[in-house]
Every structure is written in C-alpha cells, then in structure tokens.
Design an enzyme around this catalytic site. Sequence first.
Site, short mmCIF file in Angstrom:
data_model
loop_
_atom_site.label_atom_id
_atom_site.label_comp_id
_atom_site.label_asym_id
_atom_site.label_seq_id
_atom_site.Cartn_x
_atom_site.Cartn_y
_atom_site.Cartn_z
N LYS A 1 0.86 -1.17 0.00
CA LYS A 1 0.00 0.00 0.00
C LYS A 1 0.90 1.23 0.00
CE LYS A 1 -3.94 1.62 2.68
NZ LYS A 1 -5.00 1.95 1.77
N ILE B 1 2.56 4.60 0.90
CA ILE B 1 2.75 5.32 2.16
C ILE B 1 2.24 6.75 1.97
CG2 ILE B 1 4.51 6.19 3.78
CD1 ILE B 1 4.11 3.15 3.87
N HIS C 1 12.84 -3.63 -3.58
CA HIS C 1 12.10 -3.94 -4.81
C HIS C 1 12.83 -5.07 -5.55
CE1 HIS C 1 9.34 -3.15 -8.09
NE2 HIS C 1 10.37 -3.33 -8.90
N GLU D 1 17.71 -10.52 -2.05
CA GLU D 1 17.03 -9.51 -1.23
C GLU D 1 17.38 -9.71 0.25
OE1 GLU D 1 12.81 -8.83 -1.92
OE2 GLU D 1 13.00 -9.78 -3.86
C1 GRF Z 1 9.78 -9.05 -2.12
O1 GRF Z 1 10.08 -9.56 -3.38
C2 GRF Z 1 10.04 -7.56 -2.09
O2 GRF Z 1 11.06 -7.16 -2.94
C3 GRF Z 1 8.75 -7.02 -2.59
O3 GRF Z 1 7.76 -7.86 -2.04
C4 GRF Z 1 8.30 -9.14 -1.77
C5 GRF Z 1 8.05 -9.43 -0.34
O4 GRF Z 1 8.41 -10.72 0.01
N1 GRF Z 1 8.62 -5.61 -2.31
P1 GRF Z 1 8.39 -11.15 1.53
O5 GRF Z 1 7.01 -10.88 2.09
O6 GRF Z 1 9.46 -10.38 2.24
O7 GRF Z 1 8.69 -12.63 1.51
#
Ligand code: GRF
Length: 192
Positions: free
Chosen positions: A88, A90, A106, A176
Amino acid sequence: MKKLVVFASGSGSNFQAIIDAVKQKKLNVEIAGLITNRDKIGAIDRAIKNRIPFQVVQVSDDELFAKRLAELLHQWQPDLIILAGFLKKIPSEIVSAYPDKIINIHPALLPKFGGKGFYGLRVHKAVLESGDAVTGCTVHFVDNEYDCGQIIEQIEVPVFASDSPESLAKRVLKAEHELLPSVINNLINKTN
Ligand code: GRF
C-alpha cells in the site's frame, strides 16, 4: 540502540531476514514493531514467534490510514522505517515526516521494472519477457512515487533461459535477504 519499524503485507521473508540478522548480531538494532495492512499473513506469524509487537492497520479512508500510521510511528519512534513487501502506498504526510528514513526493497534493478503494478511475480514475468540476461534487487529511499526514490544499493542476479517467473523470484529473493539487512546496517551506522 537504534530502532526499526517494518511494514509488510505478505509472507515476510525479508522481515525474517532482518530478524535473523539481529539474532546473529550482524545488525545492532531493536525491531520496535511491525505494521501490516492485512491480517493472517506470514509476517504476523513471524512477529508473534519473535515477540515483536505488531499492528494491523486496515483502514480504507486515506486520512484515517495516515493518522493511524502517524500514531504508531510516534509511539515506536523508529530511526529507520523498512518497507518489506508492503503493498500500500505510504501517505505523503508520513513520507514528509520521515525524510530519508523510509526505505523499500524492490525485486528488480530499478529504474527498470518498477512503478505501479510492478509487484510480485508480475515483475519477474516482465523481466523474462524483456529478454534481459540480468535482473536483481534494489533498496531505495521512499518518496511520493512508487519505486522512484533515490537508489541506495542493488545486487545483480543472473536470468537463465530455463527460468520461470517463480524460479527467478526465488533467486532474486535470496539476494534480497542479503541486501536488505546489509543496507540497514550501513544506514544505521552512518547516523550514529
Ligand atoms: C519481495 O520480493 C520484495 O522485494 C517485494 O515484495 C516481496 C516481499 O516478500 N517488495 P516477503 O514478504 O518479504 O517474503
């Protein structure tokens, strides 16, 4: 000790990566709380399991949504706010109240494959359709446009010809989990 507040809408594996980094003492922060806009999600289970306070903010009125977020943030006093899969927007009041203190992760190499509608598997499908041989993930500051704030750091991830959106998502997610705690650590130490 510096404090974080994490926002999430889904499984919360990035939230977990932060929790793990704290447990492993790679990250010297307190996770003051989790804010979600949905109930019954993995991120909440992770908060409960790790005794992290959480609040579900399910408010459709924009003004009330912003007000509730402002109250929680006032209560938890974060030094840094982490959007870890928060789906959502901000509110601009919150963005202006916390300049350079809100970051987002991202699952692509921004400015490519970002903006409204680019979330979840849609991002990875678009990468595969583009024929790019490299994708990755980006941590950036949050401003009032989706995925547009200043880029802090990225990790590149290879795309294979045999990839499905799911297999690519899995490889990117692993990156990530490395990138997010590391960027948080750098930012926290910078503001010491
Ligand atoms: C991730 O791929 C992040 O980059 C994106 O949403 C996903 C979230 O995954 N913004 P999680 O809930 O942390 O497993």
